[in-house]
Design a protein around this motif. Structure first.
Motif, PDB file in Angstrom:
ATOM      1  N   THR A 131     -53.806  65.387  74.774  1.00 25.49           N
ATOM      2  CA  THR A 131     -54.901  66.293  75.275  1.00 25.49           C
ATOM      3  C   THR A 131     -55.677  67.325  74.094  1.00 25.49           C
ATOM      4  N   SER A 132     -54.992  67.233  73.116  1.00 30.15           N
ATOM      5  CA  SER A 132     -55.452  68.126  72.010  1.00 30.15           C
ATOM      6  C   SER A 132     -55.471  67.439  70.603  1.00 30.15           C
ATOM      7  N   ALA A 133     -55.107  66.232  70.438  1.00 31.95           N
ATOM      8  CA  ALA A 133     -55.233  65.490  69.209  1.00 31.95           C
ATOM      9  C   ALA A 133     -55.810  64.260  69.145  1.00 31.95           C
ATOM     10  N   ASP A 134     -56.312  63.819  68.021  1.00 35.97           N
ATOM     11  CA  ASP A 134     -57.263  62.492  67.977  1.00 35.97           C
ATOM     12  C   ASP A 134     -56.314  61.359  67.523  1.00 35.97           C
ATOM     13  N   TYR A 185     -51.414  59.988  65.342  1.00 37.65           N
ATOM     14  CA  TYR A 185     -52.284  61.066  65.860  1.00 37.65           C
ATOM     15  C   TYR A 185     -52.533  62.077  64.907  1.00 37.65           C
ATOM     16  N   SER A 186     -53.734  62.961  64.893  1.00 34.33           N
ATOM     17  CA  SER A 186     -54.071  63.900  64.208  1.00 34.33           C
ATOM     18  C   SER A 186     -53.071  65.270  63.983  1.00 34.33           C
ATOM     19  N   ASP A 187     -52.349  65.303  64.870  1.00 32.10           N
ATOM     20  CA  ASP A 187     -51.205  66.405  64.664  1.00 32.10           C
ATOM     21  C   ASP A 187     -49.785  65.801  64.056  1.00 32.10           C
ATOM     22  N   GLY A 188     -49.810  64.644  63.611  1.00 28.51           N
ATOM     23  CA  GLY A 188     -48.866  64.213  63.048  1.00 28.51           C
ATOM     24  C   GLY A 188     -47.890  63.459  63.903  1.00 28.51           C
ATOM     25  N   GLU A 189     -47.996  63.360  65.223  1.00 32.35           N
ATOM     26  CA  GLU A 189     -47.224  62.502  66.226  1.00 32.35           C
ATOM     27  C   GLU A 189     -47.428  61.195  66.103  1.00 32.35           C
ATOM     28  N   VAL A 190     -46.431  60.207  66.237  1.00 27.82           N
ATOM     29  CA  VAL A 190     -46.757  58.638  66.393  1.00 27.82           C
ATOM     30  C   VAL A 190     -46.238  58.208  67.626  1.00 27.82           C
ATOM     31  N   ALA A 191     -46.861  57.418  68.272  1.00 22.69           N
ATOM     32  CA  ALA A 191     -46.555  56.897  69.541  1.00 22.69           C
ATOM     33  C   ALA A 191     -46.128  55.538  69.008  1.00 22.69           C
ATOM     34  N   ARG A 192     -44.949  55.176  69.536  1.00 21.51           N
ATOM     35  CA  ARG A 192     -44.319  53.882  69.015  1.00 21.51           C
ATOM     36  C   ARG A 192     -44.514  52.755  70.231  1.00 21.51           C
ATOM     37  N   TRP A 193     -45.288  52.013  70.136  1.00 23.77           N
ATOM     38  CA  TRP A 193     -45.267  51.084  71.315  1.00 23.77           C
ATOM     39  C   TRP A 193     -44.418  49.724  70.996  1.00 23.77           C
ATOM     40  N   ILE A 194     -43.233  49.631  70.866  1.00 20.88           N
ATOM     41  CA  ILE A 194     -42.386  48.696  70.459  1.00 20.88           C
ATOM     42  C   ILE A 194     -41.334  48.125  71.443  1.00 20.88           C
ATOM     43  N   THR A 198     -57.481  52.013  59.853  1.00 19.31           N
ATOM     44  CA  THR A 198     -57.668  53.447  59.540  1.00 19.31           C
ATOM     45  C   THR A 198     -58.903  54.011  59.243  1.00 19.31           C
ATOM     46  N   GLY A 199     -59.062  55.419  59.409  1.00 17.71           N
ATOM     47  CA  GLY A 199     -60.465  55.970  59.029  1.00 17.71           C
ATOM     48  C   GLY A 199     -61.195  56.338  60.575  1.00 17.71           C
ATOM     49  N   GLY A 200     -60.903  55.749  61.256  1.00 17.41           N
ATOM     50  CA  GLY A 200     -61.621  56.161  62.923  1.00 17.41           C
ATOM     51  C   GLY A 200     -60.934  57.081  63.681  1.00 17.41           C
ATOM     52  N   ARG A 201     -61.581  57.598  64.769  1.00 20.89           N
ATOM     53  CA  ARG A 201     -61.074  58.613  65.561  1.00 20.89           C
ATOM     54  C   ARG A 201     -61.177  58.287  66.761  1.00 20.89           C
ATOM     55  N   VAL A 202     -60.236  58.421  67.646  1.00 19.50           N
ATOM     56  CA  VAL A 202     -60.441  58.473  69.296  1.00 19.50           C
ATOM     57  C   VAL A 202     -60.233  59.793  69.727  1.00 19.50           C
ATOM     58  N   PRO A 203     -60.904  60.430  70.392  1.00 21.50           N
ATOM     59  CA  PRO A 203     -60.606  61.750  70.916  1.00 21.50           C
ATOM     60  C   PRO A 203     -59.850  61.646  72.084  1.00 21.50           C
ATOM     61  N   PRO A 204     -59.366  62.781  72.605  1.00 26.55           N
ATOM     62  CA  PRO A 204     -58.770  62.785  73.854  1.00 26.55           C
ATOM     63  C   PRO A 204     -59.449  62.250  75.088  1.00 26.55           C
ATOM     64  N   GLY A 205     -58.934  61.461  75.918  1.00 28.87           N
ATOM     65  CA  GLY A 205     -59.606  60.818  77.092  1.00 28.87           C
ATOM     66  C   GLY A 205     -60.225  59.439  76.693  1.00 28.87           C
ATOM     67  N   GLY A 206     -60.462  59.451  75.332  1.00 27.06           N
ATOM     68  CA  GLY A 206     -61.371  58.256  74.901  1.00 27.06           C
ATOM     69  C   GLY A 206     -60.513  56.818  74.624  1.00 27.06           C
ATOM     70  N   TYR A 207     -61.054  55.869  74.058  1.00 28.09           N
ATOM     71  CA  TYR A 207     -60.207  54.735  73.724  1.00 28.09           C
ATOM     72  C   TYR A 207     -61.191  53.814  72.734  1.00 28.09           C
ATOM     73  N   ALA A 208     -60.329  53.133  71.731  1.00 24.40           N
ATOM     74  CA  ALA A 208     -60.971  52.293  70.855  1.00 24.40           C
ATOM     75  C   ALA A 208     -60.612  50.870  71.294  1.00 24.40           C
ATOM     76  N   GLU A 209     -61.646  49.879  71.084  1.00 24.83           N
ATOM     77  CA  GLU A 209     -61.472  48.405  70.987  1.00 24.83           C
ATOM     78  C   GLU A 209     -61.536  47.804  69.735  1.00 24.83           C
ATOM     79  N   LEU A 210     -60.453  47.149  69.261  1.00 17.01           N
ATOM     80  CA  LEU A 210     -60.451  46.455  68.167  1.00 17.01           C
ATOM     81  C   LEU A 210     -59.984  44.968  68.242  1.00 17.01           C
ATOM     82  N   HIS A 211     -60.687  43.895  67.215  1.00 11.38           N
ATOM     83  CA  HIS A 211     -60.893  42.920  67.473  1.00 11.38           C
ATOM     84  C   HIS A 211     -59.972  41.984  66.217  1.00 11.38           C
ATOM     85  N   PHE A 212     -59.637  40.962  66.545  1.00 16.58           N
ATOM     86  CA  PHE A 212     -59.012  39.960  65.380  1.00 16.58           C
ATOM     87  C   PHE A 212     -58.839  38.671  65.967  1.00 16.58           C
TER      88      PHE A 212
END
Length: 250
Positions: free
Chosen positions: A75-78, A151-160, A118-132
């Protein structure tokens, strides 16, 4: 000496009349219903807000174009970076350019093992679509593309984790019966018959391949699949020339 007679219980004293209790129970039920509905929907919404990969099913050995969906559930970090670990058995990889993002492929033992965006930003409530584009391993079963979301506040979500966990890893199931979707063909053959949404994109230098690829463009106008077609065609021409020189030398 007189004994006081207890006053009879009326509607305002002692136990509440049965009709009043029914109305109060109904009111409580009406107040609890939205809360219960929210409690039921909250886990589903939370579970849906994780990094995913599409298509979720593909065929072994196919040259597959994958889409990575990165939602921001904070809610408060990119979201500022995504690191995706590649399953073993993938020996060919091309990362599609994404506006605002820099991509780096980490190789171990000569094989691609990780993609770092790296280098991009996804704001709260948004999403990015990346391809390979990756060549699938020659086997069937599940492929786990474990991902870390910074996340910009230092948090890391681990989808593992497993599919049943609170942090499931993006997963693809390899099966010979999977419907082809966004499959890159290196031979320019016609797309096979498939269900709704299934398609195969020729990646040769033929006119048909260029026309099909031109229909798929990203936001900055870069035709990624056309670039892939040119690269693969150049490699094929180079290998043909090398073979001809070897035959002449012999």
């Amino acid at each position: 000496m007189s004994t006081a007679t207890p006053a009879p219980r009326g509607p305002g004293r002692g136990r509440e009349p049965r009709a009043g209790r029914g109305r109060r129970t109904a009111r409580r039920g009406s107040l609890l219903a939205p809360a219960l509905a929210a409690a039921v929907l909250l886990p589903a919404a939370t579970a849906a807000a994780h990094v995913t990969i599409q298509p979720a099913a593909s065929r072994p050995a196919d040259l597959q174009r994958y889409r990575v969906i990165v939602p921001n559930e904070e809610t408060s970090a990119d979201t500022t970076a995504v690191r995706m670990q590649l399953p073993k058995g993938i020996d060919f990889l091309l990362v599609e350019a994404a506006p605002g993002w820099r991509a780096k492929v980490v190789r171990r033992g000569g094989q691609p093992s990780e993609i770092r965006w790296t280098g991009g930003r996804v704001p709260p409530g948004g999403y990015a679509e990346l391809h390979f584009i990756a060549r699938n391993p020659v086997r069937t079963g599940g492929l786990a593309f474990k991902a870390l979301q910074d996340y910009s506040d230092g948090e890391v979500a681990r989808w593992i984790g497993s599919a049943e966990s609170e942090n499931p890893a993006p997963t693809v199931t390899l099966s010979e019966s999977a419907t082809p979707q966004d499959v890159v063909s290196t031979h320019g053959e016609a797309a096979p018959a498939s269900g709704a949404g299934g398609r195969e994109t020729p990646a040769s230098g033929s006119t048909a391949g260029a026309t099909t690829a031109a229909a798929t463009k990203d936001d900055d106008g870069t035709d990624a699949l056309t670039i892939v077609a040119i690269v693969l065609a150049a490699v094929a021409i180079g290998l043909s020339g090398l073979g001809l020189l070897r035959r002449r030398a012999a």
